[in-house]
Write an enzyme that holds these catalytic residues in place. Structure first.
Site, PDB file in Angstrom:
ATOM      1  N   LYS A 173       0.839  -1.196   0.000  1.00 50.50           N
ATOM      2  CA  LYS A 173       0.000   0.000   0.000  1.00 50.50           C
ATOM      3  C   LYS A 173       0.874   1.246   0.000  1.00 50.50           C
ATOM      4  CE  LYS A 173      -4.172  -1.852   0.292  1.00 50.50           C
ATOM      5  NZ  LYS A 173      -5.203  -1.649  -0.731  1.00 50.50           N
ATOM      6  N   ASP A 200      -0.229  -0.702  -4.729  1.00 45.92           N
ATOM      7  CA  ASP A 200      -1.593  -0.162  -4.726  1.00 45.92           C
ATOM      8  C   ASP A 200      -1.574   1.226  -4.108  1.00 45.92           C
ATOM      9  OD1 ASP A 200      -4.265   0.322  -4.732  1.00 45.92           O
ATOM     10  OD2 ASP A 200      -4.833  -1.308  -3.392  1.00 45.92           O
ATOM     11  N   GLU A 228      -1.726  -0.743  -9.033  1.00 43.49           N
ATOM     12  CA  GLU A 228      -3.183  -0.724  -8.957  1.00 43.49           C
ATOM     13  C   GLU A 228      -3.707   0.684  -8.663  1.00 43.49           C
ATOM     14  OE1 GLU A 228      -6.589  -2.936  -6.205  1.00 43.49           O
ATOM     15  OE2 GLU A 228      -4.594  -3.836  -6.454  1.00 43.49           O
ATOM     16  N   ASP A 253      -9.159  -0.530 -10.280  1.00 45.37           N
ATOM     17  CA  ASP A 253      -9.891  -1.127  -9.155  1.00 45.37           C
ATOM     18  C   ASP A 253     -11.127  -0.296  -8.863  1.00 45.37           C
ATOM     19  OD1 ASP A 253     -10.893  -2.214  -6.826  1.00 45.37           O
ATOM     20  OD2 ASP A 253      -9.136  -1.780  -5.609  1.00 45.37           O
ATOM     21  N   LYS A 277     -14.259  -7.022  -7.421  1.00 41.27           N
ATOM     22  CA  LYS A 277     -14.590  -7.261  -6.017  1.00 41.27           C
ATOM     23  C   LYS A 277     -16.094  -7.451  -5.887  1.00 41.27           C
ATOM     24  CE  LYS A 277     -10.687  -4.580  -4.214  1.00 41.27           C
ATOM     25  NZ  LYS A 277     -10.264  -3.335  -3.521  1.00 41.27           N
TER      26      LYS A 277
END
Length: 377
Positions: A173, A200, A228, A253, A277
């Site tokens: 992250k 991400d 991402e 995403d 997701k």
């Protein structure tokens, strides 16, 4: 996918819908560029069929992403979603369509109900859900472990621990502070030099910042597989600029919620990869639609998750293993939970996630008094 998904196949009669709320503490805080999470409030949906078969699904509170709290999820499940399917006889496809049309938004709540329907459907058939989705129970996918957004030395320690536990892919992250992001990544690479990395940014960079930092990572020869959602979800033009300007694959995403979103992103060349997701798509059917768009375009997908409980993650794993367009998974959230309930569903063999078998999702029922929200466990 398969004839087993035809609208007229295997009609089900839903005789009851129930829900119960839970709260689960995390082993340590989960931090991204968008939010900090120390415990997860979630709601379990139960669908009972004529004959007594019960399926279960779940939805976690994700206010920062879907706008849903545990209260709104409960209200949706106990109100319009229950009304949409209770007392109805239809195929699982038809019941899923009723869920999708029951109200606007509420994608996490819809996913909980829709997964419960699919779990009940497969349990009633006496088969693992993955097989009814066209896949094979014996297949598996390599999972990753997320290293949340913290100081570089803390992220390095968590990376060492993950690799020591058998992980091979780390999802890092990042976001907001470019200089500190470089320090964070350097610390992780030093701590885990042989790991594959997925970055991400959670929408944390401008297009210009994204191009600068990603180009720098490439020049440094870092073992990065993808980046991402580097820019804001609504900035499709900016995402396309980043994708065109850098060598590393760019994954959308937060920008992809529906099959129409996927088609627009793919057709415009705005990204190289898609992250699906269930909490964004409203369940398995919406996710399948995105995967089909990607498959037709030759685009690979990741099946990811919010910070969600084991029921949601198991459902995602069944779909991921079943669909050929889904070649990557990011399904590590249960490893963050202090309690690992319910039993079953899948197991983690080092870096590999494999389903354990059994009808439906292969999970034991989650009692209503486990991890009760607002009370002791």
């Amino acid at each position: 996918m398969t004839d087993q998904l035809a609208p007229g196949a295997n009609p089900l009669t839903v005789v009851a819908v129930r829900s119960h709320r839970h709260r689960a503490p995390l082993l340590r805080p989960f931090i991204t560029a968008a939010r900090r999470t120390e415990s997860v409030d979630y709601v379990v949906a139960e669908v009972e069929l004529a004959g007594g078969t019960i399926g279960q699904g779940s939805a976690a509170e994700t206010v920062a992403v879907t706008g849903e709290s545990a209260d709104t999820i409960s209200r949706a499940l106990d109100g319009p979603l229950r009304a949409a399917v209770e007392g109805v006889t239809d195929s699982v496809t038809g019941l899923s369509a009723r869920v999708a049309a029951a109200l606007e938004g509420a994608t996490s709540a819809k996913a909980a109900m829709e997964v419960a329907l699919h779990d009940a459907w497969a349990r009633d058939a006496g088969r693992p859900l993955v097989e009814l989705l066209g896949g094979r129970l014996d297949d598996g996918l390599m999972n990753d472990m997320t290293i949340s957004l913290e100081d570089p030395e803390v992220m390095a320690q968590h990376a060492r621990e993950a690799i020591g536990a058998g992980e091979q892919i780390l999802k890092i992250k990042l976001g907001h502070d470019i200089a500190l992001d470089r320090e964070r990544l350097a610390a992780v690479v030093e701590a885990a030099p042989h790991a594959r990395l997925r970055l991400d940014a959670n929408q944390g960079w401008t297009p210009e910042q994204a191009i600068e930092i990603i180009t720098g990572f490439t020049a440094d020869g870092l073992p990065i597989d993808l980046v991402e959602q580097p820019v804001a979800a609504a900035n499709i033009e900016g995402l396309a600029r980043v994708t065109a300007a850098v060598e590393l694959p760019i994954m959308a995403d937060e920008a992809v919620w529906t099959a129409d979103d996927a088609r627009r992103l793919v057709d415009s060349g705005a990204c190289d990869l898609l992250n699906i997701k269930l909490a964004k798509t409203g369940g398995l059917r919406g996710a399948l639609e995105i995967a089909e768009v990607a498959h037709a375009a030759g685009v690979e997908c990741m099946l990811g998750a919010m910070m969600e409980p084991r029921i949601s993650i198991t459902a995602a794993a069944h779909l991921a293993i079943a669909h050929p367009a889904i070649t990557m998974i990011d399904l590590d959230p249960p490893a963050w939970f202090a309690s690992d309930v319910p039993a079953g569903g899948y197991r983690q063999d080092g870096a590999w996630l494999r389903l354990t078998g059994g009808p439906g999702l292969g999970l034991e029922p989650l009692p209503a008094d486990v991890d009760r929200a607002g009370g002791d466990r």
